[in-house]
Scaffold this motif. Structure first.
Motif, PDB file in Angstrom:
ATOM      1  N   THR A 192      77.017  46.371  62.793  1.00 45.59           N
ATOM      2  CA  THR A 192      76.011  45.343  63.129  1.00 45.59           C
ATOM      3  C   THR A 192      74.566  45.879  63.070  1.00 45.59           C
ATOM      4  N   GLU A 235      72.823  51.649  66.126  1.00 50.10           N
ATOM      5  CA  GLU A 235      72.519  52.806  66.977  1.00 50.10           C
ATOM      6  C   GLU A 235      71.186  52.629  67.704  1.00 50.10           C
ATOM      7  N   SER A 266      70.896  45.250  56.287  1.00 45.32           N
ATOM      8  CA  SER A 266      70.040  45.290  55.092  1.00 45.32           C
ATOM      9  C   SER A 266      70.860  45.339  53.808  1.00 45.32           C
ATOM     10  N   MET A 322      73.374  39.932  54.238  1.00 41.37           N
ATOM     11  CA  MET A 322      72.267  40.884  54.067  1.00 41.37           C
ATOM     12  C   MET A 322      70.890  40.218  54.179  1.00 41.37           C
ATOM     13  N   GLU A 356      61.460  41.774  51.474  1.00 39.68           N
ATOM     14  CA  GLU A 356      61.637  41.224  52.827  1.00 39.68           C
ATOM     15  C   GLU A 356      60.721  42.015  53.758  1.00 39.68           C
TER      16      GLU A 356
HETATM   17  P1  NAD Z   1      70.430  48.207  58.613  1.00 34.60           P
HETATM   18  O1  NAD Z   1      71.099  47.946  57.325  1.00 34.60           O
HETATM   19  O2  NAD Z   1      69.411  49.295  58.667  1.00 34.60           O
HETATM   20  O3  NAD Z   1      71.531  48.559  59.729  1.00 34.60           O
HETATM   21  C1  NAD Z   1      72.697  47.791  59.887  1.00 34.60           C
HETATM   22  C2  NAD Z   1      73.876  48.698  60.176  1.00 34.60           C
HETATM   23  O4  NAD Z   1      74.154  49.508  59.033  1.00 34.60           O
HETATM   24  C3  NAD Z   1      73.633  49.643  61.336  1.00 34.60           C
HETATM   25  O5  NAD Z   1      74.799  49.667  62.122  1.00 34.60           O
HETATM   26  C4  NAD Z   1      73.337  50.972  60.671  1.00 34.60           C
HETATM   27  O6  NAD Z   1      73.819  52.066  61.412  1.00 34.60           O
HETATM   28  C5  NAD Z   1      74.057  50.890  59.350  1.00 34.60           C
HETATM   29  N1  NAD Z   1      73.293  51.522  58.245  1.00 34.60           N
HETATM   30  C6  NAD Z   1      71.944  51.564  58.093  1.00 34.60           C
HETATM   31  N2  NAD Z   1      71.615  52.145  56.933  1.00 34.60           N
HETATM   32  C7  NAD Z   1      72.758  52.477  56.328  1.00 34.60           C
HETATM   33  C8  NAD Z   1      73.064  53.088  55.071  1.00 34.60           C
HETATM   34  N3  NAD Z   1      72.119  53.479  54.232  1.00 34.60           N
HETATM   35  N4  NAD Z   1      74.364  53.264  54.765  1.00 34.60           N
HETATM   36  C9  NAD Z   1      75.326  52.861  55.592  1.00 34.60           C
HETATM   37  N5  NAD Z   1      75.090  52.273  56.795  1.00 34.60           N
HETATM   38  C10 NAD Z   1      73.830  52.087  57.163  1.00 34.60           C
HETATM   39  O7  NAD Z   1      69.814  46.820  59.106  1.00 34.60           O
HETATM   40  P2  NAD Z   1      68.878  46.573  60.352  1.00 34.60           P
HETATM   41  O8  NAD Z   1      67.532  47.137  60.051  1.00 34.60           O
HETATM   42  O9  NAD Z   1      69.556  46.986  61.600  1.00 34.60           O
HETATM   43  O10 NAD Z   1      68.813  44.963  60.349  1.00 34.60           O
HETATM   44  C11 NAD Z   1      67.842  44.239  59.646  1.00 34.60           C
HETATM   45  C12 NAD Z   1      68.400  43.664  58.360  1.00 34.60           C
HETATM   46  O11 NAD Z   1      69.544  42.869  58.634  1.00 34.60           O
HETATM   47  C13 NAD Z   1      67.430  42.733  57.649  1.00 34.60           C
HETATM   48  O12 NAD Z   1      67.474  42.995  56.266  1.00 34.60           O
HETATM   49  C14 NAD Z   1      67.975  41.353  57.959  1.00 34.60           C
HETATM   50  O13 NAD Z   1      67.647  40.352  57.023  1.00 34.60           O
HETATM   51  C15 NAD Z   1      69.425  41.621  57.961  1.00 34.60           C
HETATM   52  N6  NAD Z   1      70.156  40.593  58.704  1.00 34.60           N
HETATM   53  C16 NAD Z   1      70.893  39.703  57.993  1.00 34.60           C
HETATM   54  C17 NAD Z   1      71.580  38.694  58.649  1.00 34.60           C
HETATM   55  C18 NAD Z   1      72.387  37.699  57.881  1.00 34.60           C
HETATM   56  O14 NAD Z   1      73.231  37.044  58.483  1.00 34.60           O
HETATM   57  N7  NAD Z   1      72.181  37.546  56.580  1.00 34.60           N
HETATM   58  C19 NAD Z   1      71.525  38.614  60.047  1.00 34.60           C
HETATM   59  C20 NAD Z   1      70.774  39.560  60.743  1.00 34.60           C
HETATM   60  C21 NAD Z   1      70.097  40.552  60.057  1.00 34.60           C
END
Ligand code: NAD
Length: 511
Positions: A162, A191, A241, A263, A396
């Motif tokens: 998440t 985290e 993301s 995403m 974004e």
């Molecule tokens: P993020 O991708 O940085 O993190 C999400 C999860 O992925 C975390 O648990 C993190 O530990 C893990 N993660 C991060 N980078 C990673 C990598 N390179 N490889 C593998 N795992 C990794 O996202 P965030 O910054 O926490 O959240 C914001 C993003 O989420 C925005 O882009 C937003 O649009 C998107 N979002 C989408 C929805 C939807 O339903 N479409 C809903 C909420 C948020």
């Protein structure tokens, strides 16, 4: 004095609460040598720490899920329903506590944090209808004495990964849906905001969920890779993301797992000149700057069609009226961003607009919040004269920044929306039903609002997404969620009367 300071520093490090793992029904301290700090985004003070779970701990968690699956998948559907009925009540009883944790770790305002919990609670309430949601299908007499019926059955151990922006709602899109179908669940929360997920786990335990039905691990890439690779995990739900989501979709699918991956977004609010001006401007400002723009459904792009372009000065005036403050302060409308890096990124995207010839009509980059000078605040920002090739439009931003484009006609606006790589959410503001119908039919976007700025579907529907905003084929919650977390078994049975016994072997394909 020197010694005193040293003592205080050491004490404050030791006294930071450490986030536990939740393994086999116990909240346990990780033995990991690697820990990450958790910060309050309004002050940047360290408020806790979270471990990167060790390989042994992650194995223990998934083994616990696998063991629990044998009994949980056979537990009666009424017993599972009862647990979730108790769970929804416990979430209601603790909504303020959950919201406080969200505001502390994530930064959003307390009222908005309650909304975060509430939208997740609605999914839990929906799981209580599992006795109808999981019904199979029957067709009697498909041939003489023969009936066919399907069961929906759980698939095994499922996992969820998440993001930081909805610490309650998004975990609650995942494990309650998965578990009520009879699966066991491994959750890896963001985290950056793990506290709320831990309280949600405690409440689920209090509601009667047996040990091992939900396990929680913490970490970053290693934990994600572990989930993508472990053969006992049958399905992965991801929200976050594009960088992470595409990687997880590919690695998980390659390993034979079901993956649903929600995403990033660039959501357009198309404003027709016939719209109700008062409503539209208020809705646009609320949806662009609420939660400091850190919602995947934030309306981060306004497309003013025709004469609606004259509304820009009023839009700016309304945005100026929002109060930027720490999320727990009374009257706060816009809280801080999640981290100094996020603030820096948002500021540089604003600057990129300036460099590429756009006009900053409202600049939140130098906002000062009294008493919270170290927080990650950016005030509401509006950039006009934006064109589709500019970086502030193609990327974004995920901050309190509204980019404004103009279009001569509805057709031009639709073309623009469909050309953007993302397809998460959009809204049209109009009083013309034909324009609304045309828009909803022609845009290739998952969630569409007509005079509704943030059309997040209620849980009897599904949260979808198209193009760059989604990978997978079965969406979150609603009927699609049940489909994602179940598999179908089709039984064809024949009960013939005695005198209808076959006289010889039938070697041809039955027709
Ligand atoms: P993020 O991708 O940085 O993190 C999400 C999860 O992925 C975390 O648990 C993190 O530990 C893990 N993660 C991060 N980078 C990673 C990598 N390179 N490889 C593998 N795992 C990794 O996202 P965030 O910054 O926490 O959240 C914001 C993003 O989420 C925005 O882009 C937003 O649009 C998107 N979002 C989408 C929805 C939807 O339903 N479409 C809903 C909420 C948020």
């Amino acid at each position: 004095f020197k010694d005193g300071r040293l003592y205080i520093t050491v004490f404050s490090v030791l006294s930071q609460p450490s986030t536990k793992l939740f393994i086999d029904g116990k909240f346990v301290e990780s033995k990991s040598p690697e820990w990450l700090d958790i910060h309050n985004p309004a002050t940047n003070e360290v408020i806790g720490r979270v471990p990167k779970a060790t390989h042994e701990e992650m194995l223990a968690a998934v083994d616990s899920c696998s063991r629990a699956y044998h009994t949980w998948s056979e537990t009666s559907i009424l017993a599972r329903q009862q647990i979730f009925l108790r769970y929804q009540q416990l979430i209601k009883d603790n909504i303020k506590e959950l919201a406080k944790l969200i505001t502390l770790e994530q930064g959003k305002t307390l009222a908005d944090a309650e909304g975060d919990v509430f939208r997740g609670l609605q999914v839990v309430e929906h799981t209580c209808s599992i006795t109808s949601l999981m019904l199979g299908e029957t067709l009697p007499s498909i041939t003489k004495d023969m009936d066919t019926y399907t069961y929906r059955l759980p698939i095994g151990v499922c996992a969820g990964i998440t993001p930081f922006n909805f610490p309650a709602m998004i975990p609650l899109w995942m494990f309650p849906m998965g578990m009520v179908c009879g699966n066991t669940y491994l959750l890896k929360p963001s985290e950056r905001v793990p506290g709320c997920a831990m309280l949600l786990a405690k409440l689920l335990q209090d509601a009667g969920a047996p040990d091992g039905t939900l396990n929680i691990i913490h970490g970053q890439h290693d934990a994600v890779n572990f989930i993508c690779d472990h053969p006992a995990i049958k399905a992965i739900s991801f929200v976050g993301s594009n960088q992470a989501g595409e990687y997880i979709y590919e690695r998980g699918s390659k390993n034979g797992k079901r993956v649903q991956s929600n995403m990033g977004a660039k959501n357009h609010g198309v404003v027709m000149p016939d719209a109700n001006k008062e409503n539209t401007l208020n809705q646009l400002v609320g949806a662009a700057f609420g939660a400091a723009g850190q919602r995947c459904m934030a309306l981060s792009t306004a497309v003013l069609v025709g004469e609606a372009r004259n509304w820009l000065p009023e839009l700016v005036e309304r945005a100026k009226g929002l109060r930027v403050n720490a999320g727990d302060q009374p009257g706060a409308d816009v809280g801080p961003l999640i981290s100094p890096q996020a603030k820096q990124r948002v500021n540089s995207l604003i600057q990129s607009g300036v460099d590429e010839g756009a006009k900053v009509l409202l600049d939140g980059r130098n906002v000062k919040v009294k008493g919270y000078e170290n927080g990650n605040f950016v005030g509401p920002t509006i950039i006009s004269n934006v064109t589709p090739d500019m970086k502030c439009y193609t990327e974004e931003i995920f901050g309190p920044v509204l980019v404004v484009l103009e279009a001569d006609s509805l057709d031009d606006a639709i073309k623009m929306v469909n050309k953007n790589p993302y397809g998460n959410g959009t809204a049209i503001f109009t009083t013309n039903g034909a324009a609304a119908r045309k828009y909803t039919h022609e845009v290739d976007v998952g969630q569409i609002g007509v005079n509704v700025p943030i059309p997040v579907p209620l849980p009897m529907f599904s949260f979808t997404g198209s193009r760059g905003s989604f990978r997978g084929d079965t969406n979150f919650y609603g009927k699609q969620g049940i489909q994602f977390y179940t598999q179908i078994k089709t039984v064809t049975s024949q009960w013939k009367a005695e005198d209808a016994t076959l006289k010889s072997p039938a070697v041809t394909m039955p027709t």
